[in-house]
Design an enzyme around this catalytic site. Structure first.
Site, PDB file in Angstrom:
ATOM      1  N   PRO A 150      -7.179   2.349  18.593  1.00  0.00           N
ATOM      2  CA  PRO A 150      -8.240   3.360  18.664  1.00  0.00           C
ATOM      3  C   PRO A 150      -9.546   2.795  19.194  1.00  0.00           C
ATOM      4  CG  PRO A 150      -7.812   2.737  16.382  1.00  0.00           C
ATOM      5  CD  PRO A 150      -6.727   2.114  17.201  1.00  0.00           C
ATOM      6  N   GLU A 210      -3.919  -2.463   9.023  1.00  0.00           N
ATOM      7  CA  GLU A 210      -5.314  -2.548   9.454  1.00  0.00           C
ATOM      8  C   GLU A 210      -5.453  -3.078  10.873  1.00  0.00           C
ATOM      9  OE1 GLU A 210      -8.128  -1.431   7.824  1.00  0.00           O
ATOM     10  OE2 GLU A 210      -6.540  -0.501   6.647  1.00  0.00           O
TER      11      GLU A 210
END
Length: 252
Positions: free
Chosen positions: A87, A114
């Site tokens: 992202p 993560e």
């Protein structure tokens, strides 16, 4: 073209890669795809691929050494361009699909949890790509998006090349949104298709489609007009339409 997807969850990709145009591309030999299980490159008795983040915080981080071993083996067999689906990468565009489709070997690295240790990203990744300003559980769905988009640019995948060149965002179409489309039945819920499309007058049809594309882009994605290839008449038309829309909006 050959694509290698490095992932912890290859099963997420198997179904979509076996259907529609992607299946046709693979059967014809235009596109080949390998799914590489990242867990196969873990070391130690438990085969651990992730660990807690330095500095504390929630979640787990995929280990740099595991990713490096996987990428080194993949690239050792066939040099390629490594893309990390993240992202935080630059937002994927239609032009990216066309550019990536020109590569001989594309390696798509899927993160999870993560993310991946930053050190191996800096050392082994050529670029980071995002499919939008949101976060998913992993990079597998973005990898499918990239594969599906770029496959349409490969020769023979889409039956009529014009379908790709006239799509929304295509540079051949000026970077605009596509015009509306109509087909049988002739009348649906009392609404016939626009008369011009039945005229057989090809120039009139093309002019109508261009105007519709301009109007749709102005209403839905005006940001695209900044880089659009417009002639003087089209610029004048858009200015008038924009003023009219402002007046309508102000009246409401």
């Amino acid at each position: 073209m050959h694509i290698t997807v490095v992932t912890l969850f290859p099963d997420m990709l198997v179904g979509p890669l076996g259907g529609s145009l992607l299946s046709r591309a693979r059967r014809s030999g235009v596109l080949s795809i390998d799914l590489v299980q990242l867990r196969d490159f873990a070391s130690g008795r438990h085969g651990q691929v992730d660990d807690v983040p330095y500095g504390g915080g929630p979640g787990m981080v995929i280990k740099a050494d595991v990713v490096a071993r996987a990428l080194d083996e993949v690239l050792g067999r066939r040099p390629g361009h490594v893309v990390y689906l993240s992202p935080q990468g630059h937002r994927l565009t239609q032009q990216d699909g066309r550019r990536l489709a020109m590569l001989e070997h594309l390696v798509l690295l899927c993160g999870h949890y993560e993310g991946i240790d930053e050190r191996v990203i800096a050392a082994r990744v050529d670029e980071e790509i995002s499919i939008g300003d949101f976060v998913l559980t992993g990079g597998e769905i973005p990898a499918l998006v990239v594969i599906d988009m770029l496959a349409r640019w490969l020769p023979g995948v889409v039956g009529d090349r014009r379908s790709v060149e006239q799509d929304s965002f295509a540079t051949e179409a000026g970077g605009l949104l596509d015009h509306p489309h109509y087909t049988r039945p002739f009348e649906w819920q009392g609404i016939p298709p626009p008369e011009v499309l039945l005229s057989g007058h090809h120039r009139a049809i093309e002019e109508w489609r261009r105007r519709q594309s301009l109007l749709r882009t102005l209403i839905r994605r005006p940001d695209l007009l900044a880089d659009a290839a417009l002639n003087r008449a089209e610029s004048t038309l858009l200015t008038a339409l924009a003023q009219l829309l402002d007046e309508i909006g102000g009246g409401e």
